[in-house]
Design a protein around this motif. Structure first.
Motif, PDB file in Angstrom:
ATOM      1  N   ALA A 158      -2.675   8.920 -18.874  1.00 20.48           N
ATOM      2  CA  ALA A 158      -2.149   7.837 -18.049  1.00 20.48           C
ATOM      3  C   ALA A 158      -0.683   8.088 -17.751  1.00 20.48           C
ATOM      4  O   ALA A 158       0.042   8.629 -18.586  1.00 20.48           O
ATOM      5  CB  ALA A 158      -2.311   6.507 -18.787  1.00 20.48           C
ATOM      6  N   GLU A 160       0.760   0.809 -17.044  1.00 19.69           N
ATOM      7  CA  GLU A 160       0.138   1.987 -16.423  1.00 19.69           C
ATOM      8  C   GLU A 160       0.223   1.926 -14.902  1.00 19.69           C
ATOM      9  O   GLU A 160       0.038   0.881 -14.286  1.00 19.69           O
ATOM     10  CB  GLU A 160      -1.326   2.117 -16.848  1.00 19.69           C
ATOM     11  CG  GLU A 160      -1.481   2.648 -18.243  1.00 19.69           C
ATOM     12  CD  GLU A 160      -2.912   2.912 -18.639  1.00 19.69           C
ATOM     13  OE1 GLU A 160      -3.105   3.539 -19.695  1.00 19.69           O
ATOM     14  OE2 GLU A 160      -3.853   2.500 -17.914  1.00 19.69           O
ATOM     15  N   ASP A 161       0.486   3.094 -14.323  1.00 26.38           N
ATOM     16  CA  ASP A 161       0.620   3.214 -12.870  1.00 26.38           C
ATOM     17  C   ASP A 161      -0.477   4.109 -12.286  1.00 26.38           C
ATOM     18  O   ASP A 161      -0.751   4.052 -11.095  1.00 26.38           O
ATOM     19  CB  ASP A 161       1.996   3.800 -12.565  1.00 26.38           C
ATOM     20  CG  ASP A 161       2.325   3.793 -11.090  1.00 26.38           C
ATOM     21  OD1 ASP A 161       1.931   2.849 -10.392  1.00 26.38           O
ATOM     22  OD2 ASP A 161       2.994   4.744 -10.632  1.00 26.38           O
ATOM     23  N   GLY A 162      -1.095   4.934 -13.123  1.00 27.42           N
ATOM     24  CA  GLY A 162      -2.124   5.837 -12.626  1.00 27.42           C
ATOM     25  C   GLY A 162      -2.773   6.613 -13.757  1.00 27.42           C
ATOM     26  O   GLY A 162      -2.311   6.582 -14.894  1.00 27.42           O
ATOM     27  N   ILE A 163      -3.862   7.281 -13.411  1.00 22.25           N
ATOM     28  CA  ILE A 163      -4.571   8.163 -14.343  1.00 22.25           C
ATOM     29  C   ILE A 163      -4.587   9.548 -13.704  1.00 22.25           C
ATOM     30  O   ILE A 163      -4.928   9.685 -12.522  1.00 22.25           O
ATOM     31  CB  ILE A 163      -6.026   7.705 -14.592  1.00 22.25           C
ATOM     32  CG1 ILE A 163      -6.080   6.264 -15.114  1.00 22.25           C
ATOM     33  CG2 ILE A 163      -6.746   8.687 -15.528  1.00 22.25           C
ATOM     34  CD1 ILE A 163      -5.477   6.048 -16.489  1.00 22.25           C
ATOM     35  N   PRO A 209      -6.097   2.542 -14.075  1.00 20.35           N
ATOM     36  CA  PRO A 209      -4.812   2.079 -14.617  1.00 20.35           C
ATOM     37  C   PRO A 209      -4.915   0.623 -15.085  1.00 20.35           C
ATOM     38  O   PRO A 209      -5.404  -0.236 -14.349  1.00 20.35           O
ATOM     39  CB  PRO A 209      -3.858   2.200 -13.426  1.00 20.35           C
ATOM     40  CG  PRO A 209      -4.487   3.213 -12.532  1.00 20.35           C
ATOM     41  CD  PRO A 209      -5.967   3.040 -12.708  1.00 20.35           C
ATOM     42  N   ARG A 233       0.971   5.728 -24.419  1.00 20.54           N
ATOM     43  CA  ARG A 233       0.212   6.210 -23.275  1.00 20.54           C
ATOM     44  C   ARG A 233      -1.186   6.628 -23.702  1.00 20.54           C
ATOM     45  O   ARG A 233      -1.375   7.182 -24.774  1.00 20.54           O
ATOM     46  CB  ARG A 233       0.928   7.401 -22.633  1.00 20.54           C
ATOM     47  CG  ARG A 233       2.244   6.972 -22.016  1.00 20.54           C
ATOM     48  CD  ARG A 233       2.988   8.097 -21.406  1.00 20.54           C
ATOM     49  NE  ARG A 233       2.242   8.794 -20.357  1.00 20.54           N
ATOM     50  CZ  ARG A 233       2.652   9.963 -19.854  1.00 20.54           C
ATOM     51  NH1 ARG A 233       3.737  10.546 -20.307  1.00 20.54           N
ATOM     52  NH2 ARG A 233       1.947  10.546 -18.917  1.00 20.54           N
TER      53      ARG A 233
END
Length: 152
Positions: free
Chosen positions: A83, A41-44, A134, A100
């Motif tokens: 995500a 994960e890189d971000g929400i 994340p 995801r």
């Protein structure tokens, strides 16, 4: 108490979703699909204001077709967040499919009906959106549950 019974009668698919207020229930060892979803994960991305919600439902889509674009939502309720993965995140068991997280609410959740079915408890998928980050599995808090959590 009669209104709770009426709420469940009005929303039969809510039956079986509630869980005992045991904070430890969301602190189990992360299983394979959860670990796989979190690992890259890189971000929400919140598509709605999560700050106004005491809880959101958290689940894993094992068959998302993109790493970063919005996750398609065909489930009941509506998606309120998802995500995004690192651009080089590997696909899962099926080529071109990615695990995801998706965050969603149903029309009878507390954010939609404050005096409804979940006014003083929460569905089993519920997590406090303030605990989501994340790579971090969201947690059930007293705010998300709607009352003090069990000490057991």
């Amino acid at each position: 108490m009669a209104s709770l019974v009426e709420d469940f009668a009005a929303h039969p698919d809510a039956l079986g979703e509630e869980m005992l207020p045991d904070e430890g229930a969301h602190r189990e060892e992360l299983g394979g699909e959860k670990r796989m979803a979190l690992e890259h994960e890189d971000g929400i991305v919140w598509t709605e204001d999560a700050e106004r919600m005491d809880y959101v439902r958290q689940s894993v889509d094992l068959f998302a077709t993109t790493r970063r674009k919005p996750v398609a939502w065909n489930g009941s309720g509506r998606r309120v967040g998802y995500a995004v993965l690192n651009p080089d995140a590997p696909s899962g068991d099926e080529p071109g499919r990615f695990a995801r997280r998706v965050f969603w609410v149903k029309n009878y959740d507390r954010s939609e009906q404050p005096k409804g079915t979940y006014r003083d408890h929460a569905p089993s998928e519920a997590v406090d959106p303030r605990t989501v980050a994340p790579g971090v599995w969201g947690e059930l808090t007293e705010r998300a549950w709607g009352s003090p959590l069990s000490e057991e």
